[in-house]
Design a protein around this motif. Sequence first.
Motif, short mmCIF file in Angstrom:
data_model
loop_
_atom_site.label_atom_id
_atom_site.label_comp_id
_atom_site.label_asym_id
_atom_site.label_seq_id
_atom_site.Cartn_x
_atom_site.Cartn_y
_atom_site.Cartn_z
N ASP A 103 0.95 -0.96 0.17
CA ASP A 103 0.01 0.13 -0.13
C ASP A 103 0.82 1.64 0.32
O ASP A 103 1.87 1.17 0.34
N ILE A 104 0.55 2.11 -0.80
CA ILE A 104 1.26 3.45 -0.79
C ILE A 104 -0.01 4.74 0.13
O ILE A 104 -1.16 4.57 -0.70
N ARG A 105 1.24 4.94 1.18
CA ARG A 105 0.16 6.24 1.72
C ARG A 105 0.81 7.39 1.28
O ARG A 105 1.55 7.83 2.63
N ILE A 106 -0.01 8.30 1.11
CA ILE A 106 0.44 10.01 1.04
C ILE A 106 0.12 10.55 2.22
O ILE A 106 -1.78 10.49 1.77
N ASN A 107 0.34 11.36 2.92
CA ASN A 107 -0.49 11.46 4.34
C ASN A 107 -0.34 12.84 4.26
O ASN A 107 1.36 13.32 4.76
N GLY A 108 -1.28 14.26 5.22
CA GLY A 108 -0.33 15.27 5.85
C GLY A 108 -0.61 16.27 5.21
O GLY A 108 -1.87 16.43 3.47
N ASN A 109 -0.48 17.86 5.81
CA ASN A 109 -0.32 18.78 4.40
C ASN A 109 0.58 19.09 3.75
O ASN A 109 1.85 19.09 3.94
N ASN A 110 -0.39 19.46 2.34
CA ASN A 110 1.09 19.93 1.65
C ASN A 110 2.26 18.99 0.69
O ASN A 110 3.51 19.34 1.50
N VAL A 111 1.90 17.91 1.22
CA VAL A 111 3.07 17.05 1.05
C VAL A 111 3.42 17.45 -0.98
O VAL A 111 2.56 16.80 -1.54
N GLN A 112 4.43 17.00 -0.85
CA GLN A 112 4.54 18.46 -2.49
C GLN A 112 5.37 17.10 -3.69
O GLN A 112 6.56 16.90 -3.39
N PHE A 113 4.54 16.46 -4.32
CA PHE A 113 5.46 15.61 -5.22
C PHE A 113 5.52 16.24 -6.23
O PHE A 113 4.62 16.61 -6.97
N GLN A 114 7.04 16.59 -6.62
CA GLN A 114 6.85 18.10 -7.43
C GLN A 114 5.92 17.54 -9.40
O GLN A 114 6.59 16.11 -9.23
N LYS A 115 5.90 17.84 -10.02
CA LYS A 115 5.19 17.72 -11.39
C LYS A 115 6.53 17.42 -11.87
O LYS A 115 6.95 18.14 -13.15
N LYS A 116 6.82 16.23 -12.29
CA LYS A 116 7.96 15.34 -13.49
C LYS A 116 7.32 13.98 -13.65
O LYS A 116 6.02 14.22 -13.62
N SER A 117 8.27 13.57 -13.90
CA SER A 117 7.44 12.60 -14.13
C SER A 117 7.69 11.45 -13.55
O SER A 117 8.48 10.36 -13.50
N SER A 118 6.98 11.10 -13.59
CA SER A 118 6.80 9.52 -12.10
C SER A 118 5.39 8.95 -12.30
O SER A 118 4.35 9.85 -12.46
N GLN A 119 5.74 8.17 -11.87
CA GLN A 119 4.42 7.10 -11.21
C GLN A 119 4.28 6.64 -10.45
O GLN A 119 5.60 6.06 -9.88
N LEU A 120 2.92 6.30 -9.83
CA LEU A 120 3.06 5.19 -8.16
C LEU A 120 1.94 4.17 -8.64
O LEU A 120 0.53 4.53 -8.36
#
Length: 155
Positions: A103-120
């Motif tokens: 499982d992938i969890r992205i939690n919190g305020n303003n977690v910045q996954f920057q706009k790049k070429s990425s894939q989760l």
Amino acid sequence: PGNYTGTFPPSGVTTLQSGIYCIYGDFRLNGNDHLTGNEVVLVMETGGITWNGNGVVTDLKAPTSGPFKGLLMFAPLSNHNDMIFNGTADISMIGTSLFPGADIRINGNNVQFQKKSSQLIGYHVEISGHSDIQISIDTNKLFTQPTSPILQLVQ
């Protein structure tokens, strides 16, 4: 590059050399940690990922050629540990993060996954809080599974 047992990255390491890192333990970044790496593959053999707190900054880039082109992070199907990104981190990743059994969890305020070429890719992906996730897809920078060779019998 190499095999690492226990917590990764080792104390004091802020830059990863190009290569493959096989991690037998947890990948942790906390508080104002910084980690950069170009042309790296992080293999979570066991353990999970926990990035916590304010100021965690990453700039990680997958290989641009070879059999692992575009693969940044990977966990085998047998690894069911959570991959967690908490807090107010500034996360810049280029490449595919493939965790098919986790499982992938992205939690919190303003977690910045920057706009790049990425894939989760995970078994389950959960986003909570006020996270800002910007993902731009450039398939030339992402992992694609190699095609299997075709075997033909001719008489």
